[in-house]
Design a protein around this motif. Structure first.
Motif, PDB file in Angstrom:
ATOM      1  N   UNK A 248     -33.776  47.686  20.608  1.00 47.14           N
ATOM      2  CA  UNK A 248     -34.889  48.510  21.043  1.00 47.14           C
ATOM      3  C   UNK A 248     -35.641  47.815  22.170  1.00 47.14           C
ATOM      4  N   UNK A 249     -36.389  48.597  22.927  1.00 48.59           N
ATOM      5  CA  UNK A 249     -37.305  48.096  23.963  1.00 48.59           C
ATOM      6  C   UNK A 249     -36.597  47.233  25.003  1.00 48.59           C
ATOM      7  N   UNK A 250     -35.357  47.654  25.354  1.00 49.86           N
ATOM      8  CA  UNK A 250     -34.604  46.953  26.378  1.00 49.86           C
ATOM      9  C   UNK A 250     -33.950  45.670  25.927  1.00 49.86           C
ATOM     10  N   UNK A 251     -34.028  45.350  24.644  1.00 49.00           N
ATOM     11  CA  UNK A 251     -33.427  44.118  24.139  1.00 49.00           C
ATOM     12  C   UNK A 251     -31.986  44.371  23.715  1.00 49.00           C
ATOM     13  N   UNK A 252     -31.161  43.320  23.681  1.00 51.63           N
ATOM     14  CA  UNK A 252     -29.810  43.486  23.150  1.00 51.63           C
ATOM     15  C   UNK A 252     -29.834  43.672  21.640  1.00 51.63           C
ATOM     16  N   UNK A 253     -28.730  44.159  21.099  1.00 59.04           N
ATOM     17  CA  UNK A 253     -28.612  44.301  19.650  1.00 59.04           C
ATOM     18  C   UNK A 253     -28.782  42.951  18.975  1.00 59.04           C
ATOM     19  N   UNK A 254     -29.369  42.962  17.805  1.00 56.45           N
ATOM     20  CA  UNK A 254     -29.576  41.720  17.060  1.00 56.45           C
ATOM     21  C   UNK A 254     -30.359  41.979  15.797  1.00 56.45           C
ATOM     22  N   UNK A 255     -30.999  40.941  15.285  1.00 55.88           N
ATOM     23  CA  UNK A 255     -31.677  41.038  14.001  1.00 55.88           C
ATOM     24  C   UNK A 255     -32.830  42.036  14.023  1.00 55.88           C
ATOM     25  N   UNK A 256     -33.525  42.175  15.161  1.00 53.63           N
ATOM     26  CA  UNK A 256     -34.664  43.090  15.220  1.00 53.63           C
ATOM     27  C   UNK A 256     -34.221  44.532  15.070  1.00 53.63           C
ATOM     28  N   UNK A 257     -33.080  44.888  15.665  1.00 45.43           N
ATOM     29  CA  UNK A 257     -32.506  46.224  15.507  1.00 45.43           C
ATOM     30  C   UNK A 257     -31.168  46.275  16.205  1.00 45.43           C
ATOM     31  N   UNK A 258     -30.251  47.008  15.625  1.00 48.77           N
ATOM     32  CA  UNK A 258     -28.954  47.302  16.225  1.00 48.77           C
ATOM     33  C   UNK A 258     -28.746  48.805  16.136  1.00 48.77           C
ATOM     34  N   UNK A 259     -28.424  49.426  17.277  1.00 43.64           N
ATOM     35  CA  UNK A 259     -28.168  50.860  17.344  1.00 43.64           C
ATOM     36  C   UNK A 259     -26.830  51.049  18.051  1.00 43.64           C
ATOM     37  N   UNK A 260     -25.959  51.892  17.495  1.00 41.09           N
ATOM     38  CA  UNK A 260     -24.615  52.052  18.053  1.00 41.09           C
ATOM     39  C   UNK A 260     -24.198  53.513  18.033  1.00 41.09           C
TER      40      UNK A 260
END
Length: 298
Positions: A248-260
């Motif tokens: 989210x918010x321009x960040x890469x996928x990771x622990x904060x959120x992953x969307x696919x």
């Protein structure tokens, strides 16, 4: 090409090791698997077969790729000298495995992360590049593989994401954490999201959820709290099938959120999750909350 091996060779290693570990775990499952340890909470479990699977993977990688590093869910980070690190989840979906539910998999991926290596850190989804991966589901024999620039496959069949449906007709996969405070926050987001989509599925294995997007069994997937080993191989499967994996918010996928999922639908879901503050501060733990979920399946 990497400096040490063609991508195709890394895919072959990932497939070989994942299948061998899967056979060990599947064929060696006792009638009543025992919990060997817990992690984030009393319901976030490790079985003896998790440990045995990772030991096998570590040993086989030491034979096949002795100069490479390994980052395992149970064994931590062992640096290598080749620049390649294998990111390993010996059983993704351990609670399913514990309960005899067939949705679990072995995940093995080869990544490079120059920034992390220069800093003496383990590879990080924010900065790594996944070269090859395999997610093997022993219960039904499905084997997903992907190589950077070489496509994604289910067995011998090339995977291509199907045309995307409107968001309100999307079947969406997700998962929940094992700490009560996180579950409370995830339930709040889910309650608002559910009326906006076709339905929600909680299968219990992030790797199989992501591969399900690539296969067309799910239209979209999102989850907070994924660790590197949960997503390394499966994220490449989605991307090589033509999908997008992001945070989210321009960040890469990771622990904060992953969307696919397909890019257009991912953009819609990301905007909605941002509006719902799905990666925001989590509620404070309620005294005694841990006991409320102790013993419950994940």
């Amino acid at each position: 090409m990497t400096s040490t091996a063609p991508v195709a060779e890394l895919v072959d290693v990932a497939r070989t090791v994942a299948r061998e570990a899967g056979a060990l775990v599947h064929d060696g499952r006792p009638d009543r698997p025992e919990v060997a340890a817990t992690k984030t909470s009393a319901v976030d479990v490790v079985t003896a077969m998790d440990l045995a699977s990772e030991e096998l993977v570590q040993a086989r990688l030491a034979e096949l790729r002795p100069a490479d590093g390994v980052l395992g869910e149970e064994g931590g980070h062992r640096p290598g000298t080749s620049g390649v690190t294998w990111v390993v989840d010996p059983i993704d979906g351990t609670v399913n495995y514990l309960y005899g539910i067939d949705a679990w998999a072995v995940s093995v991926a080869a990544v490079v992360d120059e920034a992390a290596a220069a800093a003496g850190r383990a590879p990080d989804p924010a900065t790594w590049r996944v070269l090859a991966g395999c997610v093997h589901s022993p219960a039904d024999g499905r084997t997903f593989t992907a190589g950077a620039g070489a496509g994604a496959h289910l067995g011998e069949r090339r995977l291509v994401l199907p045309p995307s449906a409107p968001l309100d007709r999307c079947l969406v996969g997700t998962g929940f954490g094992y700490v009560a405070a996180r579950r409370r926050a995830q339930a709040r987001v889910l309650a608002d999201l559910l009326p906006r989509v076709r339905d929600i599925r909680r299968i219990g294995s992030a790797a199989l959820d992501l591969c399900g997007v690539a296969q067309g069994r799910l239209d979209l997937y999102y989850e907070r709290g994924l660790q590197p080993w949960d997503m390394a191989a499966a994220s490449l499967v989605v991307q090589e099938a033509g999908g997008t994996v992001t945070g989210l918010r321009g960040r890469p996928a990771g622990a904060a959120m992953t969307v696919a999922g397909p890019a257009a639908r991912v953009a819609e879901l990301v905007a909605l999750l941002e509006h719902l503050d799905a990666d925001g501060p989590e509620p404070e733990a309620v005294p005694g909350a841990a006991s409320q979920v102790t013993g419950a399946p994940g």
